[in-house]
Write a protein that holds these residues in place. Structure first.
Motif, PDB file in Angstrom:
ATOM      1  N   LEU A  98      15.943  12.483   5.015  1.00 37.61           N
ATOM      2  CA  LEU A  98      14.668  12.878   4.415  1.00 37.61           C
ATOM      3  C   LEU A  98      13.534  12.086   5.061  1.00 37.61           C
ATOM      4  N   PRO A  99      12.343  12.679   5.168  1.00 43.14           N
ATOM      5  CA  PRO A  99      11.245  12.018   5.889  1.00 43.14           C
ATOM      6  C   PRO A  99      10.719  10.807   5.128  1.00 43.14           C
ATOM      7  N   VAL A 100      10.437   9.751   5.858  1.00 48.94           N
ATOM      8  CA  VAL A 100       9.827   8.549   5.254  1.00 48.94           C
ATOM      9  C   VAL A 100       8.559   8.238   6.034  1.00 48.94           C
ATOM     10  N   GLU A 101       7.436   8.214   5.331  1.00 55.34           N
ATOM     11  CA  GLU A 101       6.145   7.945   5.974  1.00 55.34           C
ATOM     12  C   GLU A 101       5.462   6.810   5.225  1.00 55.34           C
ATOM     13  N   TRP A 102       5.178   5.719   5.952  1.00 63.42           N
ATOM     14  CA  TRP A 102       4.453   4.594   5.325  1.00 63.42           C
ATOM     15  C   TRP A 102       2.989   4.955   5.290  1.00 63.42           C
ATOM     16  N   ILE A 103       2.370   4.863   4.127  1.00 65.20           N
ATOM     17  CA  ILE A 103       1.007   5.369   3.965  1.00 65.20           C
ATOM     18  C   ILE A 103       0.106   4.306   3.335  1.00 65.20           C
ATOM     19  N   GLU A 104      -1.193   4.477   3.575  1.00 71.51           N
ATOM     20  CA  GLU A 104      -2.211   3.637   2.941  1.00 71.51           C
ATOM     21  C   GLU A 104      -2.705   4.371   1.704  1.00 71.51           C
ATOM     22  N   ARG A 105      -2.664   3.707   0.570  1.00 67.05           N
ATOM     23  CA  ARG A 105      -3.163   4.308  -0.661  1.00 67.05           C
ATOM     24  C   ARG A 105      -4.174   3.367  -1.295  1.00 67.05           C
ATOM     25  N   PRO A 106      -5.350   3.853  -1.680  1.00 67.44           N
ATOM     26  CA  PRO A 106      -6.310   2.971  -2.346  1.00 67.44           C
ATOM     27  C   PRO A 106      -5.703   2.333  -3.598  1.00 67.44           C
ATOM     28  N   PHE A 107      -6.019   1.081  -3.817  1.00 65.62           N
ATOM     29  CA  PHE A 107      -5.600   0.324  -5.005  1.00 65.62           C
ATOM     30  C   PHE A 107      -4.102   0.011  -5.020  1.00 65.62           C
ATOM     31  N   MET A 108      -3.405   0.292  -3.927  1.00 62.65           N
ATOM     32  CA  MET A 108      -1.964   0.045  -3.878  1.00 62.65           C
ATOM     33  C   MET A 108      -1.608  -0.738  -2.627  1.00 62.65           C
ATOM     34  N   GLY A 109      -0.528  -1.512  -2.713  1.00 59.51           N
ATOM     35  CA  GLY A 109      -0.003  -2.236  -1.569  1.00 59.51           C
ATOM     36  C   GLY A 109       0.878  -1.321  -0.733  1.00 59.51           C
ATOM     37  N   LYS A 110       1.867  -1.948  -0.086  1.00 64.49           N
ATOM     38  CA  LYS A 110       2.753  -1.198   0.811  1.00 64.49           C
ATOM     39  C   LYS A 110       3.410  -0.053   0.049  1.00 64.49           C
ATOM     40  N   CYS A 111       3.449   1.094   0.683  1.00 61.23           N
ATOM     41  CA  CYS A 111       3.848   2.302  -0.038  1.00 61.23           C
ATOM     42  C   CYS A 111       4.432   3.293   0.966  1.00 61.23           C
ATOM     43  N   PHE A 112       5.502   3.977   0.583  1.00 59.40           N
ATOM     44  CA  PHE A 112       5.939   5.078   1.455  1.00 59.40           C
ATOM     45  C   PHE A 112       6.089   6.362   0.674  1.00 59.40           C
ATOM     46  N   LEU A 122       7.577  12.430  -3.312  1.00 56.68           N
ATOM     47  CA  LEU A 122       7.774  11.186  -4.064  1.00 56.68           C
ATOM     48  C   LEU A 122       7.088  10.044  -3.325  1.00 56.68           C
ATOM     49  N   GLU A 123       6.666   9.054  -4.087  1.00 52.36           N
ATOM     50  CA  GLU A 123       5.973   7.897  -3.521  1.00 52.36           C
ATOM     51  C   GLU A 123       6.568   6.652  -4.170  1.00 52.36           C
ATOM     52  N   PHE A 124       6.874   5.641  -3.373  1.00 50.15           N
ATOM     53  CA  PHE A 124       7.450   4.398  -3.899  1.00 50.15           C
ATOM     54  C   PHE A 124       6.592   3.220  -3.455  1.00 50.15           C
ATOM     55  N   TYR A 125       6.400   2.256  -4.344  1.00 50.41           N
ATOM     56  CA  TYR A 125       5.580   1.079  -4.050  1.00 50.41           C
ATOM     57  C   TYR A 125       6.037  -0.037  -4.988  1.00 50.41           C
ATOM     58  N   VAL A 126       5.555  -1.249  -4.711  1.00 49.98           N
ATOM     59  CA  VAL A 126       5.794  -2.381  -5.613  1.00 49.98           C
ATOM     60  C   VAL A 126       4.484  -2.857  -6.233  1.00 49.98           C
ATOM     61  N   LYS A 127       3.466  -3.014  -5.388  1.00 56.44           N
ATOM     62  CA  LYS A 127       2.210  -3.610  -5.858  1.00 56.44           C
ATOM     63  C   LYS A 127       1.118  -2.558  -6.012  1.00 56.44           C
ATOM     64  N   MET A 128       0.475  -2.589  -7.169  1.00 61.52           N
ATOM     65  CA  MET A 128      -0.738  -1.804  -7.410  1.00 61.52           C
ATOM     66  C   MET A 128      -1.749  -2.784  -7.985  1.00 61.52           C
ATOM     67  N   ASP A 129      -3.039  -2.566  -7.718  1.00 63.03           N
ATOM     68  CA  ASP A 129      -4.047  -3.468  -8.279  1.00 63.03           C
ATOM     69  C   ASP A 129      -3.805  -3.632  -9.779  1.00 63.03           C
ATOM     70  N   ARG A 130      -3.899  -4.896 -10.237  1.00 58.92           N
ATOM     71  CA  ARG A 130      -3.687  -5.171 -11.661  1.00 58.92           C
ATOM     72  C   ARG A 130      -5.045  -5.317 -12.332  1.00 58.92           C
ATOM     73  N   LEU A 131      -5.196  -4.698 -13.479  1.00 57.83           N
ATOM     74  CA  LEU A 131      -6.465  -4.724 -14.204  1.00 57.83           C
ATOM     75  C   LEU A 131      -6.291  -5.530 -15.489  1.00 57.83           C
ATOM     76  N   PRO A 132      -7.401  -6.040 -16.031  1.00 51.05           N
ATOM     77  CA  PRO A 132      -7.294  -6.810 -17.280  1.00 51.05           C
ATOM     78  C   PRO A 132      -6.751  -5.935 -18.402  1.00 51.05           C
ATOM     79  N   PRO A 133      -6.019  -6.541 -19.335  1.00 53.76           N
ATOM     80  CA  PRO A 133      -5.510  -5.753 -20.465  1.00 53.76           C
ATOM     81  C   PRO A 133      -6.652  -5.223 -21.333  1.00 53.76           C
ATOM     82  N   ILE A 134      -6.497  -4.000 -21.800  1.00 55.51           N
ATOM     83  CA  ILE A 134      -7.508  -3.414 -22.699  1.00 55.51           C
ATOM     84  C   ILE A 134      -6.883  -2.913 -24.002  1.00 55.51           C
ATOM     85  N   HIS A 135      -5.576  -3.206 -24.197  1.00 57.65           N
ATOM     86  CA  HIS A 135      -4.923  -2.585 -25.358  1.00 57.65           C
ATOM     87  C   HIS A 135      -5.440  -3.123 -26.695  1.00 57.65           C
TER      88      HIS A 135
END
Ligand SMILES: [Fe+2]
Length: 326
Positions: A98-112, A122-135
């Motif tokens: 299956l094709p794997v393409e490493w891509i740049e996504r705003p607000f996200m770290g390394k992602c394919f 499908l898109e897989f990543y580990v890091k996304m920008d973290r925002l302050p809690p608002i709950h």
């Protein structure tokens, strides 16, 4: 066909579902629906895209709305446990051809980006920008008070095959529906995060996205949403419910966004993190399977879904008939 044994030590570690990107034909109309009616919080926006999160979420977004000439679904996103899992996941998909393409996504770290064997993007990543809690910023709660994205449900032309593939990735079946005549699986619910599901598969013309679900605090929030939609011009967008599912035991409502993308409002399912939790089997002919109170779903619920960008659809292999409202 029996449910395959769970893969307790999968080749890479998925934490949970994370986000979906919808192509929408009128960004302002979609903003009104998702922000003013459902109550999702805008975390970034420009002329082409709006990024949204729900009240409990620390990650930057769980939905991206993208202005498009046609309605569709560009990707289903999943968060991995830690950085080494990214390469392991990429190797898994490459090993399947299956094709794997490493891509740049705003607000996200390394992602394919990749796709499943049926073309679901499908898109897989580990890091996304973290925002302050608002709950606990209760002044921000609006609409149905959405707390977090809960699951994706997809139409699949062959649910047995979908279970096998997603099972290899470590998704474990919590409940399933069997067609009594053929012994084939008609629908299945599979999780990583310890609820009833992160992904579900429903027999039908596929692949298509059946719905994305959001968890809300209580059933009363769903009643409030119905009152809001019924008096603000959205009565035709109410498709099914409110009710309680037999499967998952969750309280539910299905609504359609301005492009017809189906959103489920969902609460009170149960914990499933035991590795030896036995899947619950349902019969396709059991009227309490869909709705514990017995009311069947409308025909649109079985026939209409959102197209995935780039995926070719085909009729389902299994022709068994669910119970449909007259
Ligand atoms: Fe659902």
């Amino acid at each position: 066909m029996p449910i395959p044994a769970p893969t307790l030590y999968p080749p890479f570690n998925i934490t949970r579902l994370s986000h979906v990107e919808y192509g929408v034909t009128d960004l302002a109309a979609s903003r009104a629906f998702y922000v003013d009616i459902l109550g999702l919080q805008v975390t970034a926006e420009n002329d082409n895209r709006i990024y949204l999160r729900a009240m409990e979420e620390r990650g930057h977004h769980c939905i991206i709305l993208r202005q498009s000439d046609s309605a569709g679904v560009s990707c289903l996103g999943f968060k991995l446990y830690d950085t080494p899992e990214l390469d392991k996941a990429a190797a898994f998909f490459e090993g399947k051809g299956l094709p794997v393409e490493w891509i740049e996504r705003p607000f996200m770290g390394k992602c394919f980006r990749t796709c499943d064997p049926w073309g679901v993007p499908l898109e897989f990543y580990v890091k996304m920008d973290r925002l302050p809690p608002i709950h606990q910023q209760y002044r921000l709660y609006n609409g149905v008070k959405p707390l977090r994205i809960d699951h994706f449900n997809m139409f699949s032309a062959n649910v047995d095959e979908a279970i096998a593939f997603y099972g290899e990735m470590g998704f474990r079946v919590t409940e399933y529906t069997e067609d009594d005549e053929s012994g084939r699986v008609w629908a299945a619910w599979m999780h990583r995060k310890g609820g009833v599901h992160d992904v579900a598969f429903t027999n039908g013309t596929g692949p298509r996205l059946h719905h994305t679900a959001f968890w809300v605090p209580t059933p009363l929030n769903i009643i409030d949403l119905l009152d809001l939609m019924a008096t603000t011009g959205y009565v035709a967008n109410i498709e099914r419910g409110p009710g309680r599912h037999g499967i998952s035991n969750a309280f539910f409502l299905y609504v359609r966004d301005p492009d017809g993308h189906r959103i489920e409002i969902y609460c009170s399912d149960y914990q499933t993190c035991d590795a030896d939790l036995e899947p619950i089997k349902w019969s396709l002919t059991d009227p309490q399977r869909q709705t514990l109170w017995g009311a069947p779903a409308p025909r649109s619920w079985f026939e209409e879904g959102s197209l995935f960008d780039g995926a070719e659809i085909r009729d389902s292999d299994l022709k068994a008939q669910p119970i449909i409202a007259p």
